[in-house]
Design a protein around this motif. Structure first.
Motif, PDB file in Angstrom:
ATOM      1  N   GLN A  53       0.814  -1.202   0.000  1.00 61.59           N
ATOM      2  CA  GLN A  53       0.000   0.000   0.000  1.00 61.59           C
ATOM      3  C   GLN A  53       0.853   1.261   0.000  1.00 61.59           C
ATOM      4  OE1 GLN A  53      -3.446   0.305   2.361  1.00 61.59           O
ATOM      5  NE2 GLN A  53      -3.916  -1.869   2.322  1.00 61.59           N
ATOM      6  N   GLN A  54       2.054   1.176   0.595  1.00 59.01           N
ATOM      7  CA  GLN A  54       2.951   2.323   0.559  1.00 59.01           C
ATOM      8  C   GLN A  54       3.347   2.633  -0.884  1.00 59.01           C
ATOM      9  OE1 GLN A  54       3.660   4.138   3.030  1.00 59.01           O
ATOM     10  NE2 GLN A  54       3.979   3.028   4.918  1.00 59.01           N
ATOM     11  N   ILE A  55       3.621   1.601  -1.685  1.00 65.42           N
ATOM     12  CA  ILE A  55       3.984   1.793  -3.085  1.00 65.42           C
ATOM     13  C   ILE A  55       2.838   2.465  -3.823  1.00 65.42           C
ATOM     14  CG2 ILE A  55       4.516   0.614  -5.253  1.00 65.42           C
ATOM     15  CD1 ILE A  55       6.035  -1.475  -3.636  1.00 65.42           C
ATOM     16  N   VAL A  56       1.616   1.999  -3.584  1.00 62.24           N
ATOM     17  CA  VAL A  56       0.448   2.598  -4.227  1.00 62.24           C
ATOM     18  C   VAL A  56       0.318   4.057  -3.822  1.00 62.24           C
ATOM     19  CG1 VAL A  56      -2.060   2.563  -4.380  1.00 62.24           C
ATOM     20  CG2 VAL A  56      -0.780   0.415  -4.446  1.00 62.24           C
ATOM     21  N   GLN A  57       0.502   4.332  -2.518  1.00 63.50           N
ATOM     22  CA  GLN A  57       0.388   5.704  -2.026  1.00 63.50           C
ATOM     23  C   GLN A  57       1.428   6.608  -2.663  1.00 63.50           C
ATOM     24  OE1 GLN A  57       0.615   4.872   2.203  1.00 63.50           O
ATOM     25  NE2 GLN A  57      -1.460   5.604   2.464  1.00 63.50           N
ATOM     26  N   LEU A  58       2.659   6.113  -2.764  1.00 63.71           N
ATOM     27  CA  LEU A  58       3.716   6.920  -3.348  1.00 63.71           C
ATOM     28  C   LEU A  58       3.441   7.227  -4.809  1.00 63.71           C
ATOM     29  CD1 LEU A  58       6.899   5.403  -1.730  1.00 63.71           C
ATOM     30  CD2 LEU A  58       6.266   7.789  -1.724  1.00 63.71           C
ATOM     31  N   ARG A  59       2.944   6.254  -5.550  1.00 65.90           N
ATOM     32  CA  ARG A  59       2.659   6.468  -6.958  1.00 65.90           C
ATOM     33  C   ARG A  59       1.481   7.412  -7.143  1.00 65.90           C
ATOM     34  NH1 ARG A  59       1.886   1.821 -10.678  1.00 65.90           N
ATOM     35  NH2 ARG A  59       2.031   3.567 -12.108  1.00 65.90           N
ATOM     36  N   LYS A  60       0.641   7.535  -6.125  1.00 63.49           N
ATOM     37  CA  LYS A  60      -0.472   8.477  -6.188  1.00 63.49           C
ATOM     38  C   LYS A  60      -0.051   9.875  -5.746  1.00 63.49           C
ATOM     39  CE  LYS A  60      -4.317   5.273  -5.391  1.00 63.49           C
ATOM     40  NZ  LYS A  60      -5.403   4.904  -4.449  1.00 63.49           N
ATOM     41  N   GLY A  61       1.211  10.000  -5.312  1.00 62.08           N
ATOM     42  CA  GLY A  61       1.669  11.322  -4.873  1.00 62.08           C
ATOM     43  C   GLY A  61       1.596  11.504  -3.377  1.00 62.08           C
ATOM     44  N   GLU A  62       1.378  10.417  -2.634  1.00 60.83           N
ATOM     45  CA  GLU A  62       1.302  10.499  -1.182  1.00 60.83           C
ATOM     46  C   GLU A  62       2.509   9.783  -0.592  1.00 60.83           C
ATOM     47  OE1 GLU A  62      -2.374   8.684  -0.308  1.00 60.83           O
ATOM     48  OE2 GLU A  62      -3.585  10.275  -1.210  1.00 60.83           O
ATOM     49  N   VAL A  63       3.199  10.453   0.317  1.00 52.06           N
ATOM     50  CA  VAL A  63       4.431   9.908   0.855  1.00 52.06           C
ATOM     51  C   VAL A  63       4.217   9.421   2.275  1.00 52.06           C
ATOM     52  CG1 VAL A  63       6.858  10.390   1.266  1.00 52.06           C
ATOM     53  CG2 VAL A  63       5.635  11.634  -0.510  1.00 52.06           C
ATOM     54  N   PRO A  64       4.578   8.161   2.600  1.00 53.23           N
ATOM     55  CA  PRO A  64       4.411   7.667   3.965  1.00 53.23           C
ATOM     56  C   PRO A  64       5.438   8.288   4.907  1.00 53.23           C
ATOM     57  CG  PRO A  64       5.558   6.051   2.643  1.00 53.23           C
ATOM     58  CD  PRO A  64       5.155   7.157   1.718  1.00 53.23           C
ATOM     59  N   LEU A  65       5.034   8.480   6.153  1.00 57.95           N
ATOM     60  CA  LEU A  65       5.942   9.056   7.129  1.00 57.95           C
ATOM     61  C   LEU A  65       6.934   8.029   7.656  1.00 57.95           C
ATOM     62  CD1 LEU A  65       3.536  11.295   9.226  1.00 57.95           C
ATOM     63  CD2 LEU A  65       5.313  12.034   7.659  1.00 57.95           C
ATOM     64  N   GLN A  66       6.566   6.762   7.635  1.00 56.28           N
ATOM     65  CA  GLN A  66       7.473   5.761   8.168  1.00 56.28           C
ATOM     66  C   GLN A  66       7.199   4.410   7.525  1.00 56.28           C
ATOM     67  OE1 GLN A  66       6.647   5.562  12.346  1.00 56.28           O
ATOM     68  NE2 GLN A  66       4.749   4.454  12.091  1.00 56.28           N
ATOM     69  N   GLY A  67       8.142   3.505   7.678  1.00 52.02           N
ATOM     70  CA  GLY A  67       8.025   2.163   7.122  1.00 52.02           C
ATOM     71  C   GLY A  67       9.412   1.559   7.031  1.00 52.02           C
ATOM     72  N   ASP A  68       9.631   0.438   7.695  1.00 55.91           N
ATOM     73  CA  ASP A  68      10.958  -0.175   7.729  1.00 55.91           C
ATOM     74  C   ASP A  68      11.144  -1.081   6.514  1.00 55.91           C
ATOM     75  OD1 ASP A  68      13.413  -1.054   8.361  1.00 55.91           O
ATOM     76  OD2 ASP A  68      12.831  -2.274  10.088  1.00 55.91           O
ATOM     77  N   PHE A  69      11.396  -0.471   5.368  1.00 56.78           N
ATOM     78  CA  PHE A  69      11.693  -1.212   4.147  1.00 56.78           C
ATOM     79  C   PHE A  69      12.613  -0.358   3.299  1.00 56.78           C
ATOM     80  CE2 PHE A  69       7.442   0.601   4.241  1.00 56.78           C
ATOM     81  CZ  PHE A  69       7.522   1.579   3.277  1.00 56.78           C
ATOM     82  N   SER A  70      13.258  -0.987   2.331  1.00 52.53           N
ATOM     83  CA  SER A  70      14.285  -0.294   1.561  1.00 52.53           C
ATOM     84  C   SER A  70      13.725   0.411   0.334  1.00 52.53           C
ATOM     85  CB  SER A  70      15.352  -1.292   1.112  1.00 52.53           C
ATOM     86  OG  SER A  70      14.805  -2.199   0.156  1.00 52.53           O
ATOM     87  N   ALA A  71      14.484   1.393  -0.153  1.00 48.52           N
ATOM     88  CA  ALA A  71      14.128   2.068  -1.401  1.00 48.52           C
ATOM     89  C   ALA A  71      14.136   1.071  -2.554  1.00 48.52           C
ATOM     90  CB  ALA A  71      15.110   3.204  -1.666  1.00 48.52           C
ATOM     91  N   GLU A  72      15.049   0.131  -2.518  1.00 49.68           N
ATOM     92  CA  GLU A  72      15.128  -0.886  -3.577  1.00 49.68           C
ATOM     93  C   GLU A  72      13.852  -1.714  -3.635  1.00 49.68           C
ATOM     94  OE1 GLU A  72      18.189  -4.435  -5.033  1.00 49.68           O
ATOM     95  OE2 GLU A  72      18.136  -3.832  -2.922  1.00 49.68           O
ATOM     96  N   HIS A  73      13.327  -2.097  -2.493  1.00 48.18           N
ATOM     97  CA  HIS A  73      12.113  -2.907  -2.449  1.00 48.18           C
ATOM     98  C   HIS A  73      10.941  -2.159  -3.080  1.00 48.18           C
ATOM     99  CE1 HIS A  73       9.801  -6.305  -0.623  1.00 48.18           C
ATOM    100  NE2 HIS A  73       8.815  -5.455  -0.844  1.00 48.18           N
ATOM    101  N   MET A  74      10.874  -0.875  -2.836  1.00 52.35           N
ATOM    102  CA  MET A  74       9.772  -0.091  -3.378  1.00 52.35           C
ATOM    103  C   MET A  74       9.930   0.123  -4.881  1.00 52.35           C
ATOM    104  SD  MET A  74       8.964   2.714  -0.441  1.00 52.35           S
ATOM    105  CE  MET A  74       7.320   2.896  -1.067  1.00 52.35           C
ATOM    106  N   ILE A  75      11.117   0.529  -5.294  1.00 55.09           N
ATOM    107  CA  ILE A  75      11.344   0.860  -6.702  1.00 55.09           C
ATOM    108  C   ILE A  75      11.285  -0.387  -7.588  1.00 55.09           C
ATOM    109  CG2 ILE A  75      13.055   1.759  -8.330  1.00 55.09           C
ATOM    110  CD1 ILE A  75      13.977   3.664  -6.059  1.00 55.09           C
ATOM    111  N   PHE A  76      11.866  -1.475  -7.129  1.00 53.30           N
ATOM    112  CA  PHE A  76      11.856  -2.705  -7.927  1.00 53.30           C
ATOM    113  C   PHE A  76      10.575  -3.504  -7.707  1.00 53.30           C
ATOM    114  CE2 PHE A  76      16.201  -1.552  -8.328  1.00 53.30           C
ATOM    115  CZ  PHE A  76      16.681  -2.182  -9.470  1.00 53.30           C
ATOM    116  N   GLY A  77       9.714  -3.016  -6.810  1.00 56.00           N
ATOM    117  CA  GLY A  77       8.442  -3.694  -6.586  1.00 56.00           C
ATOM    118  C   GLY A  77       7.376  -3.316  -7.596  1.00 56.00           C
ATOM    119  N   VAL A  78       7.661  -2.336  -8.455  1.00 59.39           N
ATOM    120  CA  VAL A  78       6.722  -1.931  -9.503  1.00 59.39           C
ATOM    121  C   VAL A  78       7.004  -2.757 -10.749  1.00 59.39           C
ATOM    122  CG1 VAL A  78       5.835  -0.005 -10.875  1.00 59.39           C
ATOM    123  CG2 VAL A  78       6.689   0.404  -8.554  1.00 59.39           C
TER     124      VAL A  78
END
Length: 303
Positions: free
Chosen positions: A108-133
């Motif tokens: 859901q954080q990935i979905v939020q970021l792609r919608k223009g909404e940035v999460p305040l916290q979350g213990d995961f890597s930038a790689e996981h988010m970027i390569f998760g698309v």
């Protein structure tokens, strides 16, 4: 008022009317057309309607019929393929906080970021988010990671606002957009990152015919970057024209000076309106005004 194009328009707004619940209308018969390949600056004072307009163009508010707000010849709100395909991308300045299970939270954080909404916290890597698309051109992804100087090992709950913003922007640009809506997204970036990003946007417009609408209060270097400028005042499109034809810019030091003069003139008009405020309705005295049992702000202390 609208800018006409002989080669069609990627964005077309016709007779837009919009108001928030319980509020007076923000837009009344608002019209706008923006051509393919344009880089349009959206300027105006705080509360003028810039963010609301961008969100309407992004399909986040339903307004009128299907033909009122058209993006890429589809209804901004009803045509979900625009966002799902990545052809229409919106990057805003809103921040959100998500609480939930780890795996579901990341998705859901990935979905939020792609919608223009940035999460305040979350213990995961930038790689996981970027390569998760999925379905992303690896060359484009690598270019964006390098352009934005992203360390793929960043933990999203430990990075700065500027670093988190870089990841948000990267996710929003992974799909080759046709229309990109930007709402103050460069505010957390340093000078180098901002200028590199603007140059990337310019290439996207010139090489692929993409359209960008950019709302900002930071005008450094935008005189040669933008092609068009739209000035909104209290929900009314006061001006929209090619930047190269803007007379005030020819006689001013920079774009900041031009926009500043517009906003100062706007402030003076507001002050004039308050010189003679509407007459107050005279209250008729009540025979109970002097009663010791009448409620007062002092007695409120005991309630």
């Amino acid at each position: 008022m609208a800018i006409q194009s002989n080669c069609g328009s990627n964005i077309r707004v016709s007779g837009l009317q919009f108001s928030y619940e319980g509020q007076p209308p923000l837009f009344l018969d608002f019209n706008l057309q923006i051509s393919p390949g344009s880089r349009c600056l959206l300027v105006g004072a705080n509360g003028s309607g810039k963010t609301t307009l961008l969100r309407i163009l992004a399909g986040k508010h339903m307004v009128g019929g299907r033909d009122v707000v058209q993006v890429l010849n589809g209804s901004a709100f009803h045509d979900t393929r625009l966002v799902c395909s990545g052809d229409l991308s919106y990057l805003g300045g809103s921040w959100s906080k998500f609480v939930g299970s780890a795996r579901k939270g990341i998705e859901q954080q990935i979905v939020q970021l792609r919608k223009g909404e940035v999460p305040l916290q979350g213990d995961f890597s930038a790689e996981h988010m970027i390569f998760g698309v999925e379905g992303i051109d690896p060359v484009r992804r690598e270019k964006l990671v390098e352009l934005l100087d992203i360390d793929l090992q960043w933990r999203m709950h430990k990075v700065s606002d500027g670093q988190r913003r870089r990841v948000q922007i990267c996710l929003g640009l992974l799909h080759p957009f046709q229309v990109l809506l930007l709402d103050e997204v460069t505010v957390d970036l340093d000078v180098v990152a901002r200028m590199d990003l603007l140059e990337f946007f310019k290439e996207e417009c010139e090489q692929r015919g993409a359209t960008i609408v950019y709302a900002t209060h930071i005008f450094d270097g935008l005189e040669t970057w933008a092609t068009d400028l739209a000035y909104v005042q209290e929900g009314v499109l006061r001006r929209i024209e090619k930047l190269c034809k803007l007379d005030e810019l020819k006689n001013s030091a920079n774009l900041l000076s031009v926009v500043e003069s517009w906003l100062r003139s706007e402030t003076k008009l507001e002050k004039k309106k308050t010189i003679n405020p509407p007459a107050q309705i005279q209250r008729i005295p009540s025979p109970f005004d002097s009663s010791p049992f009448r409620s007062s702000r002092h007695m409120a202390y005991y309630r």
